[in-house]
Design a protein around this motif. Sequence first.
Motif, PDB file in Angstrom:
ATOM      1  N   ARG A 156       0.847  -1.213   0.000  1.00 14.41           N
ATOM      2  CA  ARG A 156       0.000   0.000   0.000  1.00 14.41           C
ATOM      3  C   ARG A 156       0.873   1.250   0.000  1.00 14.41           C
ATOM      4  O   ARG A 156       0.543   2.235  -0.688  1.00 14.41           O
ATOM      5  N   ALA A 157       1.974   1.238   0.718  1.00  9.92           N
ATOM      6  CA  ALA A 157       2.863   2.391   0.760  1.00  9.92           C
ATOM      7  C   ALA A 157       3.426   2.702  -0.621  1.00  9.92           C
ATOM      8  O   ALA A 157       3.578   3.870  -0.997  1.00  9.92           O
ATOM      9  N   ARG A 158       3.737   1.677  -1.407  1.00  6.03           N
ATOM     10  CA  ARG A 158       4.317   1.882  -2.730  1.00  6.03           C
ATOM     11  C   ARG A 158       3.308   2.417  -3.729  1.00  6.03           C
ATOM     12  O   ARG A 158       3.685   2.845  -4.818  1.00  6.03           O
ATOM     13  N   GLN A 159       2.023   2.401  -3.365  1.00  2.00           N
ATOM     14  CA  GLN A 159       0.989   2.879  -4.278  1.00  2.00           C
ATOM     15  C   GLN A 159       0.639   4.347  -4.055  1.00  2.00           C
ATOM     16  O   GLN A 159      -0.123   4.929  -4.825  1.00  2.00           O
ATOM     17  N   ILE A 160       1.193   4.954  -3.019  1.00  2.00           N
ATOM     18  CA  ILE A 160       0.880   6.347  -2.687  1.00  2.00           C
ATOM     19  C   ILE A 160       1.769   7.283  -3.490  1.00  2.00           C
ATOM     20  O   ILE A 160       2.985   7.128  -3.517  1.00  2.00           O
ATOM     21  N   SER A 161       1.164   8.294  -4.139  1.00  2.00           N
ATOM     22  CA  SER A 161       1.933   9.200  -4.985  1.00  2.00           C
ATOM     23  C   SER A 161       2.265  10.532  -4.315  1.00  2.00           C
ATOM     24  O   SER A 161       3.291  11.131  -4.594  1.00  2.00           O
ATOM     25  N   SER A 162       1.413  11.009  -3.420  1.00  2.00           N
ATOM     26  CA  SER A 162       1.671  12.265  -2.721  1.00  2.00           C
ATOM     27  C   SER A 162       2.688  12.045  -1.613  1.00  2.00           C
ATOM     28  O   SER A 162       2.502  11.166  -0.766  1.00  2.00           O
ATOM     29  N   ILE A 163       3.758  12.841  -1.605  1.00  2.00           N
ATOM     30  CA  ILE A 163       4.818  12.619  -0.626  1.00  2.00           C
ATOM     31  C   ILE A 163       4.366  12.952   0.794  1.00  2.00           C
ATOM     32  O   ILE A 163       4.792  12.319   1.763  1.00  2.00           O
ATOM     33  N   LYS A 164       3.481  13.936   0.920  1.00  2.00           N
ATOM     34  CA  LYS A 164       2.970  14.248   2.253  1.00  2.00           C
ATOM     35  C   LYS A 164       2.078  13.114   2.767  1.00  2.00           C
ATOM     36  O   LYS A 164       2.187  12.702   3.933  1.00  2.00           O
ATOM     37  N   THR A 165       1.234  12.594   1.886  1.00  2.00           N
ATOM     38  CA  THR A 165       0.388  11.469   2.254  1.00  2.00           C
ATOM     39  C   THR A 165       1.235  10.243   2.564  1.00  2.00           C
ATOM     40  O   THR A 165       0.954   9.495   3.509  1.00  2.00           O
ATOM     41  N   LEU A 166       2.300  10.040   1.770  1.00  2.00           N
ATOM     42  CA  LEU A 166       3.204   8.918   2.002  1.00  2.00           C
ATOM     43  C   LEU A 166       3.862   9.033   3.372  1.00  2.00           C
ATOM     44  O   LEU A 166       3.982   8.041   4.100  1.00  2.00           O
ATOM     45  N   THR A 167       4.272  10.246   3.734  1.00  2.00           N
ATOM     46  CA  THR A 167       4.900  10.453   5.037  1.00  2.00           C
ATOM     47  C   THR A 167       3.930  10.141   6.168  1.00  2.00           C
ATOM     48  O   THR A 167       4.293   9.471   7.142  1.00  2.00           O
ATOM     49  N   VAL A 168       2.694  10.610   6.032  1.00  2.00           N
ATOM     50  CA  VAL A 168       1.674  10.317   7.048  1.00  2.00           C
ATOM     51  C   VAL A 168       1.462   8.811   7.159  1.00  2.00           C
ATOM     52  O   VAL A 168       1.394   8.258   8.269  1.00  2.00           O
ATOM     53  N   PHE A 169       1.390   8.144   6.004  1.00  2.00           N
ATOM     54  CA  PHE A 169       1.166   6.693   6.009  1.00  2.00           C
ATOM     55  C   PHE A 169       2.309   5.960   6.689  1.00  2.00           C
ATOM     56  O   PHE A 169       2.082   5.065   7.523  1.00  2.00           O
ATOM     57  N   LEU A 170       3.551   6.313   6.363  1.00  2.00           N
ATOM     58  CA  LEU A 170       4.708   5.627   6.929  1.00  2.00           C
ATOM     59  C   LEU A 170       4.839   5.890   8.429  1.00  2.00           C
ATOM     60  O   LEU A 170       5.075   4.965   9.218  1.00  2.00           O
ATOM     61  N   VAL A 171       4.688   7.145   8.815  1.00  2.00           N
ATOM     62  CA  VAL A 171       4.835   7.505  10.226  1.00  2.00           C
ATOM     63  C   VAL A 171       3.759   6.849  11.068  1.00  2.00           C
ATOM     64  O   VAL A 171       4.044   6.271  12.136  1.00  2.00           O
ATOM     65  N   PHE A 172       2.529   6.883  10.587  1.00  2.00           N
ATOM     66  CA  PHE A 172       1.456   6.276  11.374  1.00  2.00           C
ATOM     67  C   PHE A 172       1.400   4.759  11.200  1.00  2.00           C
ATOM     68  O   PHE A 172       0.800   4.063  12.024  1.00  2.00           O
ATOM     69  N   GLY A 173       2.040   4.262  10.141  1.00  2.00           N
ATOM     70  CA  GLY A 173       2.239   2.822  10.056  1.00  2.00           C
ATOM     71  C   GLY A 173       3.098   2.344  11.208  1.00  2.00           C
ATOM     72  O   GLY A 173       2.802   1.335  11.862  1.00  2.00           O
ATOM     73  N   VAL A 174       4.156   3.105  11.505  1.00  2.00           N
ATOM     74  CA  VAL A 174       4.999   2.813  12.662  1.00  2.00           C
ATOM     75  C   VAL A 174       4.213   2.999  13.949  1.00  2.00           C
ATOM     76  O   VAL A 174       4.266   2.169  14.867  1.00  2.00           O
ATOM     77  N   PHE A 175       3.472   4.088  14.028  1.00  2.00           N
ATOM     78  CA  PHE A 175       2.729   4.445  15.240  1.00  2.00           C
ATOM     79  C   PHE A 175       1.766   3.328  15.650  1.00  2.00           C
ATOM     80  O   PHE A 175       1.722   2.923  16.828  1.00  2.00           O
TER      81      PHE A 175
END
Length: 390
Positions: free
Chosen positions: A72-91
């Motif tokens: 799912r992370a590799r499908q995100i194109s917006s870098i801000k959205t990607l950052t939110v996804f990765l950070v909250f994936g960890v969270f």
Amino acid sequence: MVKFAVWLKNLFKKDIMLSVSLLAALLSLFITPPSAELLHDINWRTLATLFMLLSVLEGFKSENIFEPILRRARQISSIKTLTVFLVFGVFFTSMFVTNDVSLIIFVPLTIILFRSAGKEKYILPVLTFENIAAIRGSLLTPFGSPQNLFLYAKSGISTPEFLKMMSPLWIFSAGLLLLFIFVLYRREIKSTDYVSSCAKDSCDGEVASKGLLARKIMYQILFLIVVASIVSRTQYYPFVLAFVFITLLIGDRKILLKTDYVLLLTFLCFFTFSSSICRHPAISLFLQKSVAGHEYLWSILLSQAISNVPASIVLYPFSTNLRALLYGLDSAGLCSIIGSLASVINLRLYIREYPGKAFEFIKTFTWISLLFFAIVVLPQLALITILLPQ
């Protein structure tokens, strides 16, 4: 013999915390000589539980059970959205798989995505956000971090009470992390809005092939069994340990070789150190007079010297306020790299990709993480002393 000596030297050089813990344990035995009581004081239940968690979660990584999240992370194109996804994936994952494992899952993917997209200038702040997310996300659950696991087992607090106690910190941290992310991209939203398709494509080859379905199911069942044994505080945990060990021995014995025994040995050394200190009359009296009523300050400061996991082992016998101790220990990792073992792991993952750039990591980590700490430290103190006295 020479090869073993070289291997041992490299091991202690690589794992500073193991060296510190072993030295502390050896020195403590001169303070309080070894005895049967000392062996009895060691928290074997926590060590057994930690072994089960580490082994099963190693299986999670081996069988790529987290692959749907990474895809799912590799499908995100917006870098801000990607950052939110990765950070909250960890969270969110840190609540269940421990903070260090969540970083091991997401940090390499973060580096791959941002480097391939030509956005390397954002790697260090995003990794720092992920580090904060690991520390603050994991604090909610009893098994989110080793110190939570230890204190939950020793204190006898119920799971609902634990969640209620930690939820204000967890919720506030989630909102603050979002604010930090939006501030990072506030000036360059247009130029950083999209991750190039080549960045996403380049990640496809980075993920290992999917594991066998039977093993995936086996590890998920084992994880549920381990969590149930933690939450229920069953007295039959030796049987649970035997069941997990035998299942792994039959179903996937190579995982038993990959388990982080260095971390287990580090824990054993710090348990030995703590037990020895507690049994020395003069030191015990000093800590008893100094720690009680000042757990929040003691836990934060001591963690900067020996990390929050061993600090929890040392301080718990002298604490009278579980909330203050938990709040301090689960915030100590925000002050420095040493404050949390998860931060040390994050640094290792970064310098593996960028050798010689440890100082840049520490500099970025320190100012962002300290700013986060400065914002949360006083509200937490208010919860301890005014709003929610223990």
